[in-house]
Design a protein around this motif. Structure first.
Motif, PDB file in Angstrom:
ATOM      1  N   GLU A 190       5.404 -10.690   1.495  1.00  0.00           N
ATOM      2  CA  GLU A 190       5.856  -9.613   1.455  1.00  0.00           C
ATOM      3  C   GLU A 190       6.383  -9.588  -0.275  1.00  0.00           C
ATOM      4  O   GLU A 190       6.211  -8.598  -1.085  1.00  0.00           O
ATOM      5  N   GLU A 191       6.759 -10.669  -0.676  1.00  0.00           N
ATOM      6  CA  GLU A 191       7.540 -10.868  -2.146  1.00  0.00           C
ATOM      7  C   GLU A 191       6.151 -10.840  -3.088  1.00  0.00           C
ATOM      8  O   GLU A 191       6.122 -10.093  -3.976  1.00  0.00           O
ATOM      9  N   ARG A 192       5.145 -11.517  -2.455  1.00  0.00           N
ATOM     10  CA  ARG A 192       3.946 -11.514  -3.448  1.00  0.00           C
ATOM     11  C   ARG A 192       3.378 -10.089  -3.522  1.00  0.00           C
ATOM     12  O   ARG A 192       2.875  -9.517  -4.642  1.00  0.00           O
ATOM     13  N   ARG A 193       3.435  -9.382  -2.326  1.00  0.00           N
ATOM     14  CA  ARG A 193       2.850  -8.117  -2.512  1.00  0.00           C
ATOM     15  C   ARG A 193       3.589  -7.123  -3.167  1.00  0.00           C
ATOM     16  O   ARG A 193       3.168  -6.394  -4.067  1.00  0.00           O
ATOM     17  N   GLN A 194       4.873  -7.273  -3.077  1.00  0.00           N
ATOM     18  CA  GLN A 194       5.970  -6.391  -3.919  1.00  0.00           C
ATOM     19  C   GLN A 194       5.610  -6.784  -5.537  1.00  0.00           C
ATOM     20  O   GLN A 194       5.653  -5.934  -6.271  1.00  0.00           O
ATOM     21  N   HIS A 195       5.513  -7.859  -5.695  1.00  0.00           N
ATOM     22  CA  HIS A 195       5.124  -8.492  -7.164  1.00  0.00           C
ATOM     23  C   HIS A 195       3.713  -7.982  -7.442  1.00  0.00           C
ATOM     24  O   HIS A 195       3.703  -7.327  -8.765  1.00  0.00           O
ATOM     25  N   THR A 196       2.914  -8.044  -6.865  1.00  0.00           N
ATOM     26  CA  THR A 196       1.589  -7.512  -7.168  1.00  0.00           C
ATOM     27  C   THR A 196       1.521  -5.988  -7.521  1.00  0.00           C
ATOM     28  O   THR A 196       0.955  -5.448  -8.433  1.00  0.00           O
ATOM     29  N   LYS A 197       2.217  -5.175  -6.597  1.00  0.00           N
ATOM     30  CA  LYS A 197       2.256  -4.094  -6.737  1.00  0.00           C
ATOM     31  C   LYS A 197       3.061  -3.510  -8.101  1.00  0.00           C
ATOM     32  O   LYS A 197       2.646  -2.609  -8.649  1.00  0.00           O
ATOM     33  N   GLN A 198       4.165  -4.077  -8.421  1.00  0.00           N
ATOM     34  CA  GLN A 198       4.885  -3.825  -9.498  1.00  0.00           C
ATOM     35  C   GLN A 198       4.236  -4.049 -10.820  1.00  0.00           C
ATOM     36  O   GLN A 198       4.046  -3.377 -11.580  1.00  0.00           O
ATOM     37  N   LEU A 199       3.323  -5.282 -10.656  1.00  0.00           N
ATOM     38  CA  LEU A 199       2.375  -5.521 -11.668  1.00  0.00           C
ATOM     39  C   LEU A 199       1.377  -4.473 -12.074  1.00  0.00           C
ATOM     40  O   LEU A 199       1.114  -4.100 -13.055  1.00  0.00           O
ATOM     41  N   ILE A 200       0.590  -3.942 -10.999  1.00  0.00           N
ATOM     42  CA  ILE A 200      -0.304  -2.939 -11.147  1.00  0.00           C
ATOM     43  C   ILE A 200       0.504  -1.703 -11.926  1.00  0.00           C
ATOM     44  O   ILE A 200      -0.108  -0.987 -12.596  1.00  0.00           O
ATOM     45  N   TYR A 225       8.129 -21.372  14.034  1.00  0.00           N
ATOM     46  CA  TYR A 225       8.765 -19.966  14.247  1.00  0.00           C
ATOM     47  C   TYR A 225       9.340 -19.749  12.797  1.00  0.00           C
ATOM     48  O   TYR A 225       8.961 -18.686  12.066  1.00  0.00           O
ATOM     49  N   HIS A 226      10.010 -20.496  12.295  1.00  0.00           N
ATOM     50  CA  HIS A 226      10.741 -20.273  10.827  1.00  0.00           C
ATOM     51  C   HIS A 226       9.627 -20.456   9.840  1.00  0.00           C
ATOM     52  O   HIS A 226       9.916 -19.737   8.848  1.00  0.00           O
ATOM     53  N   SER A 227       8.746 -21.147  10.023  1.00  0.00           N
ATOM     54  CA  SER A 227       7.663 -21.365   8.957  1.00  0.00           C
ATOM     55  C   SER A 227       6.660 -19.768   8.908  1.00  0.00           C
ATOM     56  O   SER A 227       6.692 -19.384   7.765  1.00  0.00           O
ATOM     57  N   VAL A 228       6.550 -19.385  10.185  1.00  0.00           N
ATOM     58  CA  VAL A 228       5.813 -18.116  10.067  1.00  0.00           C
ATOM     59  C   VAL A 228       6.703 -16.910   9.425  1.00  0.00           C
ATOM     60  O   VAL A 228       6.435 -16.050   8.681  1.00  0.00           O
ATOM     61  N   VAL A 229       8.114 -17.030   9.727  1.00  0.00           N
ATOM     62  CA  VAL A 229       8.995 -15.987   9.175  1.00  0.00           C
ATOM     63  C   VAL A 229       8.935 -16.042   7.710  1.00  0.00           C
ATOM     64  O   VAL A 229       9.004 -15.275   6.788  1.00  0.00           O
ATOM     65  N   CYS A 230       9.178 -17.404   7.176  1.00  0.00           N
ATOM     66  CA  CYS A 230       9.178 -17.661   5.694  1.00  0.00           C
ATOM     67  C   CYS A 230       7.820 -17.331   5.186  1.00  0.00           C
ATOM     68  O   CYS A 230       7.869 -16.776   4.085  1.00  0.00           O
ATOM     69  N   ASN A 231       6.767 -17.693   5.862  1.00  0.00           N
ATOM     70  CA  ASN A 231       5.557 -17.253   5.256  1.00  0.00           C
ATOM     71  C   ASN A 231       5.441 -15.738   4.898  1.00  0.00           C
ATOM     72  O   ASN A 231       4.906 -15.077   4.245  1.00  0.00           O
ATOM     73  N   LYS A 232       5.870 -14.946   6.243  1.00  0.00           N
ATOM     74  CA  LYS A 232       5.801 -13.498   5.780  1.00  0.00           C
ATOM     75  C   LYS A 232       6.673 -12.967   4.767  1.00  0.00           C
ATOM     76  O   LYS A 232       6.515 -11.839   3.950  1.00  0.00           O
ATOM     77  N   GLU A 233       7.895 -13.525   4.531  1.00  0.00           N
ATOM     78  CA  GLU A 233       8.698 -13.272   3.621  1.00  0.00           C
ATOM     79  C   GLU A 233       8.083 -13.500   2.173  1.00  0.00           C
ATOM     80  O   GLU A 233       8.097 -12.637   1.379  1.00  0.00           O
ATOM     81  N   GLN A 234       7.336 -14.631   2.073  1.00  0.00           N
ATOM     82  CA  GLN A 234       6.682 -15.025   1.034  1.00  0.00           C
ATOM     83  C   GLN A 234       5.447 -13.959   0.554  1.00  0.00           C
ATOM     84  O   GLN A 234       5.269 -13.802  -0.587  1.00  0.00           O
TER      85      GLN A 234
END
Length: 144
Positions: free
Chosen positions: A73-83, A62-71
C-alpha cells in the motif's frame, strides 16, 4: 487409581514434570511398561513441540502478510504520488503549447531540460535512454 488420576499422570509425563519420580516405581514393578512410557513420552513430547512451533510459524506468517500488505500500500501511494507529480510537471512545462501534441523528441527534450521531471522519472527507475519506451507507454492514443 482412577481415570482422572491416570490422565493427570500422563499429563505430567508428557510435560516431563517429575517423570523420573513417577516412572521409576512403575518400571521397577512392571519393567515392560518402560516401552509404553518411552513411546508415550517421545510421541507426545514431539507432538507438543510441533504444536508450539506450528503456532509460532502461523503467527509469523500472519504478521508477514500484514507487513507485506502495508508495504504494498505504501508503494502504491508512492507511485500514485510520483505519477501525479510527473503529470503536473509535464503539463506545467507544456502550458505554453496547450494544443500541441508532445512527440518523442519533445518528450526527450522535456525529460532532459526539466530537472525536477528527470529526478522524478529517475526515482521511478527510468533513465534518459528510456525516453522512447516511456513515451510509447504514456502515449495511449498513439497520436504523438
Amino acid at each position: 487409581g482412577t481415570i482422572p488420576s491416570a490422565f493427570g499422570s500422563l499429563w505430567k509425563l508428557m510435560l516431563m514434570d517429575g517423570w523420573d519420580e513417577m516412572c521409576r516405581p512403575i518400571v521397577e514393578a512392571e519393567p515392560y511398561l518402560f516401552v509404553f512410557m518411552f513411546v508415550f513420552l517421545v510421541v507426545f513430547t514431539f507432538g507438543m513441540v510441533n504444536m508450539i512451533i506450528a503456532f509460532v510459524i502461523q503467527k509469523n506468517d500472519y504478521h508477514s502478510v500484514v507487513c507485506n500488505k502495508e508495504q504494498e500500500e505504501e508503494r502504491r501511494q508512492h507511485t500514485k504520488q510520483l505519477i501525479e507529480e510527473i503529470n503536473g510537471l509535464m503539463f506545467d512545462e507544456q502550458a505554453g503549447a496547450r494544443g500541441r501534441v508532445l512527440n518523442r523528441s519533445d518528450f526527450a527534450t522535456l525529460f532532459i531540460e526539466c530537472p525536477p521531471l528527470r529526478e522524478l522519472f529517475e526515482e521511478a527507475g527510468f533513465s534518459v535512454s528510456d525516453t522512447h519506451r516511456l513515451h510509447a507507454a504514456l502515449d495511449r492514443d498513439t497520436d504523438g
